[in-house]
Design an enzyme around this catalytic site. Structure first.
Site, mmCIF file in Angstrom:
data_model
loop_
_atom_site.group_PDB
_atom_site.id
_atom_site.type_symbol
_atom_site.label_atom_id
_atom_site.label_comp_id
_atom_site.label_asym_id
_atom_site.label_seq_id
_atom_site.Cartn_x
_atom_site.Cartn_y
_atom_site.Cartn_z
ATOM 1 N N GLU A 159 -5.848 0.860 -4.258
ATOM 2 C CA GLU A 159 -4.768 -0.141 -4.193
ATOM 3 C C GLU A 159 -4.606 -0.534 -2.737
ATOM 4 O OE1 GLU A 159 -0.862 1.429 -5.173
ATOM 5 O OE2 GLU A 159 -1.402 3.386 -4.358
ATOM 6 N N HIS A 164 13.001 23.555 5.207
ATOM 7 C CA HIS A 164 12.109 22.885 4.248
ATOM 8 C C HIS A 164 12.577 23.005 2.798
ATOM 9 C CE1 HIS A 164 9.575 22.694 7.741
ATOM 10 N NE2 HIS A 164 8.584 22.114 7.082
ATOM 11 N N ARG A 182 18.482 21.454 8.821
ATOM 12 C CA ARG A 182 17.050 21.306 8.571
ATOM 13 C C ARG A 182 16.402 22.621 8.126
ATOM 14 N NH1 ARG A 182 12.044 21.624 10.657
ATOM 15 N NH2 ARG A 182 10.604 19.960 10.055
ATOM 16 N N TYR A 191 12.374 5.430 -3.145
ATOM 17 C CA TYR A 191 12.959 4.117 -2.920
ATOM 18 C C TYR A 191 12.439 3.116 -3.939
ATOM 19 C CZ TYR A 191 8.587 2.371 -0.896
ATOM 20 O OH TYR A 191 7.290 1.976 -0.725
ATOM 21 N N ARG A 223 11.556 3.378 -13.158
ATOM 22 C CA ARG A 223 10.652 4.029 -12.199
ATOM 23 C C ARG A 223 11.445 4.895 -11.215
ATOM 24 N NH1 ARG A 223 6.545 0.427 -8.670
ATOM 25 N NH2 ARG A 223 8.491 -0.169 -7.638
ATOM 26 N N LYS A 233 7.096 7.060 -5.661
ATOM 27 C CA LYS A 233 7.387 6.081 -4.600
ATOM 28 C C LYS A 233 8.300 6.728 -3.560
ATOM 29 C CE LYS A 233 8.596 1.128 -4.409
ATOM 30 N NZ LYS A 233 7.462 0.619 -3.657
ATOM 31 N N LEU A 250 0.245 3.766 -7.030
ATOM 32 C CA LEU A 250 1.628 3.530 -7.436
ATOM 33 C C LEU A 250 1.609 2.602 -8.659
ATOM 34 C CD1 LEU A 250 4.651 3.987 -6.437
ATOM 35 C CD2 LEU A 250 4.539 1.536 -6.024
HETATM 36 C C1 LIG Z 1 1.286 1.635 -2.387
HETATM 37 C C2 LIG Z 1 1.860 0.542 -3.216
HETATM 38 N N1 LIG Z 1 1.156 0.062 -4.251
HETATM 39 C C3 LIG Z 1 1.624 -0.934 -5.025
HETATM 40 C C4 LIG Z 1 2.858 -1.511 -4.779
HETATM 41 C C5 LIG Z 1 3.356 -2.622 -5.652
HETATM 42 O O1 LIG Z 1 4.402 -2.149 -6.465
HETATM 43 P P1 LIG Z 1 5.493 -3.162 -7.057
HETATM 44 O O2 LIG Z 1 4.748 -4.142 -7.893
HETATM 45 O O3 LIG Z 1 6.386 -2.284 -7.861
HETATM 46 O O4 LIG Z 1 6.167 -3.787 -5.882
HETATM 47 C C6 LIG Z 1 3.636 -1.039 -3.719
HETATM 48 C C7 LIG Z 1 4.947 -1.626 -3.457
HETATM 49 O O5 LIG Z 1 5.613 -1.340 -2.516
HETATM 50 C C8 LIG Z 1 3.132 0.025 -2.928
HETATM 51 O O6 LIG Z 1 3.840 0.502 -1.894
#
Ligand SMILES: Cc1ncc(COP(=O)(O)O)c(C=O)c1O
Length: 287
Positions: free
Chosen positions: A180, A102, A100, A33, A52, A148, A204
């Protein structure tokens, strides 16, 4: 104006917009997403979000039939149809609908959905003065959090722990390293140097993170992309977080302990000026 959503090529009333019960996103979190900010009716950093999204689809071998041009058009159509000039647009691509099992289904088209929700970005400017607080949680996510995916249960639980503690965010700590937040990137400032965890597989690669690094370096500020410990964060001069929905927010307390003097510091204020000037440059949005 009724709320509208996009499902596989159609724009529908929100209440009628749905996916099949055997969508693999629901059953396996087999979906990626993006969330983008819409300000003044324009999408911020659209191109990096697209890049991304494509990378993540590639990492998981999910194909998306729609090309970037038509996808951009559909996203803009949905934003216009919803009539919000300040919003977030959510886009999700799952591996599709299949009985369903896997293993990947055969020739099954992916499912693309998009929703738009009004969002108050001006609150983020007000929060620059008050700052926000974070707690820490153990990072117990899988080893590819650079992708993501909608498999966000550890993030959901961490965010709820923060909420329960009256905090804005939970910083995820592995060993003694702060990686993070549950939905944001984490930063500290020490002796004028701006420090954030490097990209790789453990965080991320946030679009807001990347944009801030570019802006800071262009303004001759020093950014170190290196791991930092919780002890460093607790003795930092300043701390902050970034994300699409919180382009920059000062972190004034970590687990109840003040960061620096417990107030928004000068480096965060300078960075906030740069970040919001870039928002205005791209979208024309001003509070
Ligand atoms: C785990 C995580 N880290 C960092 C971010 C920040 O990413 P962005 O700057 O692309 O929103 C997000 C955004 O949803 C996230 O889910």
């Amino acid at each position: 104006m009724p709320q509208l959503a996009y499902v596989n090529g159609r724009i529908l009333p929100h209440a009628d917009a749905s996916l099949h019960v055997e969508d693999r996103g629901t059953q396996f979190g087999d979906a990626v997403y993006e969330v983008c900010a819409v300000m003044n009716g324009r999408i911020l950093d659209w191109q990096p979000h697209l890049v991304r999204l494509r990378r993540n689809l590639g990492e998981l071998g999910i194909s998306l039939a729609i090309a970037d041009g038509p996808l951009s058009l559909q996203a803009r159509r949905l934003i216009a149809a919803n009539g919000h000039s300040e919003a977030i647009i959510y886009m999700q691509v799952s591996r599709g609908t299949a009985r369903r099992d896997h293993g990947f289904p055969g020739a099954t088209p992916s499912n693309l959905v998009m929703t738009v929700r009004r969002f108050d970005f001006a609150q983020r400017l007000r929060q620059l003065d008050t700052g926000i607080t974070v707690i820490t949680q153990r990072d117990n996510r899988w080893g590819r959090v650079d992708i993501k995916t909608t498999g966000l249960l550890p993030n959901v639980l961490a965010k709820q722990a923060a909420k329960d503690a009256g905090a804005f965010e939970a910083w995820l700590v592995a060993g003694d390293t702060v990686r993070e937040g549950s939905s944001t990137n984490a930063w500290i400032v020490k002796d004028g140097r701006i420090i954030t965890h490097p990209t790789g597989t453990a965080i991320l690669p946030g679009i807001a993170r990347d944009s801030l690094i570019t802006l800071a370096r262009a303004a001759q500020l020093v950014v170190d992309e290196r791991p930092f410990t919780l002890a460093e964060a607790l003795s930092a001069d300043e701390a902050f977080l970034t994300s699409t929905t919180a382009p920059i927010l000062p972190v004034v307390r970590i687990d109840g302990a003040p960061v620096g003097n417990g107030r928004t510091g000068p480096v965060v204020r300078r960075l906030a000026d740069l970040v919001w000037a870039e928002v205005a440059r791209q979208t024309g949005w001003r509070a």
